[in-house]
Design a protein around this motif. Structure first.
Motif, PDB file in Angstrom:
ATOM      1  N   PRO A 225      35.845 124.850  76.625  1.00 37.84           N
ATOM      2  CA  PRO A 225      34.278 124.669  77.202  1.00 37.84           C
ATOM      3  C   PRO A 225      33.342 124.985  76.407  1.00 37.84           C
ATOM      4  CG  PRO A 225      35.989 125.815  78.887  1.00 37.84           C
ATOM      5  CD  PRO A 225      36.816 125.662  77.446  1.00 37.84           C
ATOM      6  N   ALA A 226      33.421 126.103  75.497  1.00 32.60           N
ATOM      7  CA  ALA A 226      32.342 126.059  74.534  1.00 32.60           C
ATOM      8  C   ALA A 226      32.095 124.885  73.788  1.00 32.60           C
ATOM      9  CB  ALA A 226      32.593 127.259  73.636  1.00 32.60           C
ATOM     10  N   ALA A 227      33.083 124.155  73.172  1.00 30.59           N
ATOM     11  CA  ALA A 227      33.104 123.030  72.234  1.00 30.59           C
ATOM     12  C   ALA A 227      32.605 121.889  73.188  1.00 30.59           C
ATOM     13  CB  ALA A 227      34.443 122.618  71.889  1.00 30.59           C
ATOM     14  N   VAL A 228      32.944 121.597  74.438  1.00 39.66           N
ATOM     15  CA  VAL A 228      32.462 120.483  75.282  1.00 39.66           C
ATOM     16  C   VAL A 228      30.967 120.858  75.607  1.00 39.66           C
ATOM     17  CG1 VAL A 228      32.744 119.322  77.369  1.00 39.66           C
ATOM     18  CG2 VAL A 228      34.691 120.145  76.303  1.00 39.66           C
ATOM     19  N   ARG A 229      30.696 121.921  75.762  1.00 38.33           N
ATOM     20  CA  ARG A 229      29.361 122.180  75.921  1.00 38.33           C
ATOM     21  C   ARG A 229      28.184 121.986  74.706  1.00 38.33           C
ATOM     22  NH1 ARG A 229      31.280 126.546  78.864  1.00 38.33           N
ATOM     23  NH2 ARG A 229      31.087 128.324  77.054  1.00 38.33           N
ATOM     24  N   ALA A 230      28.857 122.280  73.587  1.00 38.98           N
ATOM     25  CA  ALA A 230      28.356 121.902  72.207  1.00 38.98           C
ATOM     26  C   ALA A 230      28.222 120.475  72.143  1.00 38.98           C
ATOM     27  CB  ALA A 230      29.006 122.328  71.116  1.00 38.98           C
ATOM     28  N   ILE A 233      25.433 119.296  74.387  1.00 38.80           N
ATOM     29  CA  ILE A 233      23.798 119.405  73.825  1.00 38.80           C
ATOM     30  C   ILE A 233      23.721 118.423  72.569  1.00 38.80           C
ATOM     31  CG2 ILE A 233      22.578 121.164  72.551  1.00 38.80           C
ATOM     32  CD1 ILE A 233      23.887 123.154  74.215  1.00 38.80           C
ATOM     33  N   ALA A 234      24.824 118.234  71.625  1.00 36.22           N
ATOM     34  CA  ALA A 234      24.575 117.397  70.645  1.00 36.22           C
ATOM     35  C   ALA A 234      24.340 116.045  70.919  1.00 36.22           C
ATOM     36  CB  ALA A 234      25.894 117.368  69.769  1.00 36.22           C
ATOM     37  N   GLN A 282      19.093 120.989  77.712  1.00 43.14           N
ATOM     38  CA  GLN A 282      19.134 121.747  76.259  1.00 43.14           C
ATOM     39  C   GLN A 282      19.239 120.806  75.135  1.00 43.14           C
ATOM     40  OE1 GLN A 282      21.789 125.261  76.346  1.00 43.14           O
ATOM     41  NE2 GLN A 282      21.492 125.602  78.540  1.00 43.14           N
ATOM     42  N   ILE A 283      18.463 121.098  74.133  1.00 43.06           N
ATOM     43  CA  ILE A 283      18.632 120.379  72.975  1.00 43.06           C
ATOM     44  C   ILE A 283      18.504 121.042  71.632  1.00 43.06           C
ATOM     45  CG2 ILE A 283      17.715 117.975  73.688  1.00 43.06           C
ATOM     46  CD1 ILE A 283      15.107 118.590  72.422  1.00 43.06           C
ATOM     47  N   ARG A 284      18.566 120.560  70.298  1.00 44.02           N
ATOM     48  CA  ARG A 284      18.526 121.480  69.343  1.00 44.02           C
ATOM     49  C   ARG A 284      17.424 120.610  68.499  1.00 44.02           C
ATOM     50  NH1 ARG A 284      20.894 125.993  69.603  1.00 44.02           N
ATOM     51  NH2 ARG A 284      20.546 126.167  67.158  1.00 44.02           N
ATOM     52  N   THR A 285      16.216 121.675  68.142  1.00 43.85           N
ATOM     53  CA  THR A 285      15.394 120.988  67.453  1.00 43.85           C
ATOM     54  C   THR A 285      14.941 121.460  66.028  1.00 43.85           C
ATOM     55  OG1 THR A 285      13.734 122.798  68.052  1.00 43.85           O
ATOM     56  CG2 THR A 285      14.148 121.071  69.591  1.00 43.85           C
ATOM     57  N   TYR A 286      14.355 120.687  65.205  1.00 43.14           N
ATOM     58  CA  TYR A 286      13.744 121.307  63.859  1.00 43.14           C
ATOM     59  C   TYR A 286      12.381 121.204  63.560  1.00 43.14           C
ATOM     60  CZ  TYR A 286      14.403 122.202  59.001  1.00 43.14           C
ATOM     61  OH  TYR A 286      14.176 122.875  57.525  1.00 43.14           O
ATOM     62  N   ALA A 287      11.717 122.213  63.156  1.00 43.57           N
ATOM     63  CA  ALA A 287      10.409 121.959  62.978  1.00 43.57           C
ATOM     64  C   ALA A 287       9.702 121.236  64.183  1.00 43.57           C
ATOM     65  CB  ALA A 287      10.140 121.049  61.942  1.00 43.57           C
ATOM     66  N   GLY A 288      10.127 121.775  65.440  1.00 38.07           N
ATOM     67  CA  GLY A 288       9.507 121.359  66.600  1.00 38.07           C
ATOM     68  C   GLY A 288       9.945 120.023  67.137  1.00 38.07           C
ATOM     69  N   THR A 293      21.264 115.079  65.613  1.00 35.76           N
ATOM     70  CA  THR A 293      22.585 115.662  65.547  1.00 35.76           C
ATOM     71  C   THR A 293      23.678 114.658  65.658  1.00 35.76           C
ATOM     72  OG1 THR A 293      22.475 115.665  68.123  1.00 35.76           O
ATOM     73  CG2 THR A 293      21.816 117.986  66.948  1.00 35.76           C
ATOM     74  N   GLN A 294      24.314 114.288  64.234  1.00 32.12           N
ATOM     75  CA  GLN A 294      25.532 113.534  64.154  1.00 32.12           C
ATOM     76  C   GLN A 294      26.616 114.251  64.602  1.00 32.12           C
ATOM     77  OE1 GLN A 294      24.172 112.084  60.247  1.00 32.12           O
ATOM     78  NE2 GLN A 294      24.854 110.343  60.973  1.00 32.12           N
ATOM     79  N   PHE A 295      27.683 113.770  64.767  1.00 30.56           N
ATOM     80  CA  PHE A 295      28.958 114.188  64.952  1.00 30.56           C
ATOM     81  C   PHE A 295      30.027 113.384  64.866  1.00 30.56           C
ATOM     82  CE2 PHE A 295      27.143 112.932  69.004  1.00 30.56           C
ATOM     83  CZ  PHE A 295      28.264 111.936  69.661  1.00 30.56           C
ATOM     84  N   THR A 296      31.079 113.807  64.363  1.00 37.01           N
ATOM     85  CA  THR A 296      32.392 113.160  63.834  1.00 37.01           C
ATOM     86  C   THR A 296      33.701 113.753  64.288  1.00 37.01           C
ATOM     87  OG1 THR A 296      33.222 112.463  61.690  1.00 37.01           O
ATOM     88  CG2 THR A 296      32.591 114.910  61.675  1.00 37.01           C
ATOM     89  N   ALA A 297      34.584 113.012  64.225  1.00 34.36           N
ATOM     90  CA  ALA A 297      36.067 113.422  64.784  1.00 34.36           C
ATOM     91  C   ALA A 297      36.273 114.759  63.912  1.00 34.36           C
ATOM     92  CB  ALA A 297      36.928 112.432  64.937  1.00 34.36           C
TER      93      ALA A 297
END
Length: 393
Positions: A225-230, A233-234, A282-288, A293-297
Motif C-alpha cells: 500500500p505505501a508503494a501504491v500511495r507513492a 502522488i507521483a 497530495q503532490i510533490r513540489t520543488y521551489a513552490g 515526478t518521472q517514474f520507471t519500472a
C-alpha cells in the motif's frame, strides 16, 4: 516518461532472473569483436529510463517498512508536500467522429456556449430510444449532432462550435476502436486544426478521477500500500506538472506513455482507488512548483539524473536488480551502421555515478572509421529493456 504497464508484467514474469540488493558500478569499457562473429550479446539490468521513482524499488522499500513520504523523499530528494486540484484534459484519440453510448442523464452542448440538449429527455421518441450519439465536423467551425437508430445515423442538430457530451459526472461509454472505454467527466470533440475533418477526442476529467484511471495501469494495485500511495502522488504530480508547464492548446496530457498510461473509469481497481483517496490532492513540489515526478519500472540498482535537482544519479539500495540479455545479429549492425562494418570494437561510455547507464556507444570498424550514438538512441534501435547495459558480463 513513465513506463508501459506491459514492461512491469514482463518483469514480474521474469522471477527467475538474477536479483541482488545493488549492482556493481560499471566503468567505461571497450570490447573487441572477433573476426567472423555473427552476433554480439548485450547484458543489462532494469526496465525503463531510470529517472525518478523505481516502481519495483518503491514496492521493495514499502515491504521493508518505509512510509509513503520516505519513499518519495528517497526518489525525489529535496521535494516537499503540496496540494493541487482542478481538472485534467486528456487526449484519448483522433477519429472522424466522437461516438458515445446512450445513458441516463446524457447531455450534449456546444463548448463555451449555453446551448445544450438533454439527450434522454427529448420530444422525439426516435431520439429518446437511440443507442448511440455522434459529434462530427460539418465545416471547420460547425458541428453535427446525430443519433443512431435502426442501423442508420440521423441528424438531430447542427451548431456553430465544438460539441461535447456529459452525464452529470457519471461514466460515459466511448466508442473509438482500440481507444474505446468508459470515462468519467466530459468527452469533447476538439478540432485538431482549422481545416481538419477529424476530431480529437478529449476527456475533461477531475484530477482525482484521472489519477484513479492511471495508477492501476502503471503499478499493480495489490502491491504494498505505501508503494501504491507513492505512485498515486507521483502520478498526480506528473499530471499537474504537465498541466502547468507544457502548453498543448486544448489538452494537457496524452493517454499513453508520452505522458502516463490512462484508461479511465473502466480500469479502476478498489485497492488503487483506496490509495488515491488516501492521498487526495497530495503532490510533490520543488521551489513552490509541481515537481517533474518521472517514474520507471526498475532502475537496475542505480538512479539516473535528468536535469532537475531532485532527479539525481546514485545507488538505489531498494530496487531489485532484474538482469537481462539480448543478442544482436551482426547483419543488423551492417544494415544500420554500414560505414563501420565489419566491426572491430564497441566502446561504451557510462554516466558518472549512475552504474551501467550508458551515455554513448561508439562503434569502430576494421577500416578505422567510427560511429557514435547516444545510449537512449542505441537502446531504441536495439530494442533493449533499459539504457543500463554493456557488452561484457
Amino acid at each position: 516518461m513513465p513506463f508501459v504497464r506491459q514492461a512491469l508484467r514482463a518483469l514480474a514474469l521474469g522471477a527467475g532472473l538474477t536479483v541482488a540488493v545493488a549492482t556493481p558500478s560499471y566503468a567505461d569499457s571497450t570490447v573487441n569483436v572477433p573476426a567472423g562473429a555473427t552476433s554480439v550479446t548485450v547484458y543489462g539490468e532494469g526496465s525503463g529510463h531510470g529517472h525518478g521513482l523505481s516502481q519495483y524499488g518503491a514496492n521493495a522499500a514499502a515491504k521493508r517498512g518505509l512510509s509513503t513520504s520516505q519513499i518519495l523523499g528517497h526518489y525525489y530528494p529535496g521535494t516537499r508536500a503540496g496540494a493541487a486540484g482542478g481538472q485534467v484534459r486528456v487526449l484519448l484519440s483522433t477519429r472522424p467522429a466522437l461516438i458515445v453510448g446512450t445513458r441516463s442523464g446524457l447531455t450534449a452542448n456546444v463548448v463555451g456556449s449555453p446551448r445544450r440538449w438533454r439527450l434522454t429527455h427529448l420530444r422525439s421518441r426516435a431520439a429518446r430510444t437511440a443507442t448511440r450519439w455522434r459529434a462530427t465536423a460539418v465545416s471547420p467551425t460547425r458541428s453535427r449532432l446525430s443519433y443512431r437508430k435502426g442501423g442508420h445515423w440521423r441528424t438531430y442538430a447542427v451548431a456553430t462550435g465544438q460539441l461535447q457530451f456529459n452525464a452529470r459526472g457519471l461514466p460515459i461509454r466511448l466508442y473509438a476502436g482500440h481507444d474505446s472505454g468508459t470515462f468519467r467527466g466530459v468527452l469533447r470533440a476538439a478540432s485538431p486544426s482549422a481545416t481538419s475533418a477529424d476530431r480529437d477526442i478529449v476527456n475533461v476529467v477531475p484530477l482525482e478521477a484521472y489519477v484513479k484511471g492511471v495508477v492501476p495501469n502503471e503499478m499493480p494495485a495489490l502491491w504494498a500500500p505505501a508503494a501504491v500511495r507513492a505512485q498515486a502522488i507521483a502520478a498526480r504530480t506528473y499530471a499537474v506538472h504537465e498541466r502547468t508547464t507544457v502548453h498543448r492548446g486544448y489538452f494537457d496530457v496524452f493517454k499513453d506513455t508520452r505522458s502516463q498510461v490512462y484508461r479511465g473509469y473502466g480500469s479502476e481497481q478498489r485497492a488503487s482507488t483506496r490509495a488515491v483517496d488516501a492521498t487526495r490532492r497530495q503532490i510533490r513540489t520543488y521551489a513552490g512548483r509541481p515537481a517533474f515526478t518521472q517514474f520507471t519500472a526498475s532502475n537496475g540498482g542505480y538512479m539516473l539524473a535528468n536535469g532537475a535537482p531532485y532527479l539525481v544519479s546514485g545507488r538505489d539500495g531498494y530496487d531489485p536488480v532484474n538482469a537481462w540479455s539480448k543478442t544482436i545479429p551482426m547483419s543488423a549492425f551492417q544494415a544500420r551502421f554500414g560505414s563501420t562494418y565489419p566491426l572491430r570494437s564497441i566502446t561504451v561510455r557510462t554516466y558518472p555515478g549512475a552504474g551501467g547507464w550508458v551515455e554513448t556507444v561508439t562503434l569502430t570498424g576494421t577500416n578505422g572509421k567510427t560511429n557514435s550514438i547516444g545510449g537512449v538512441a542505441f537502446r531504441a534501435w536495439a530494442g533493449l529493456k533499459s539504457g543500463s547495459f554493456r557488452f561484457t558480463r
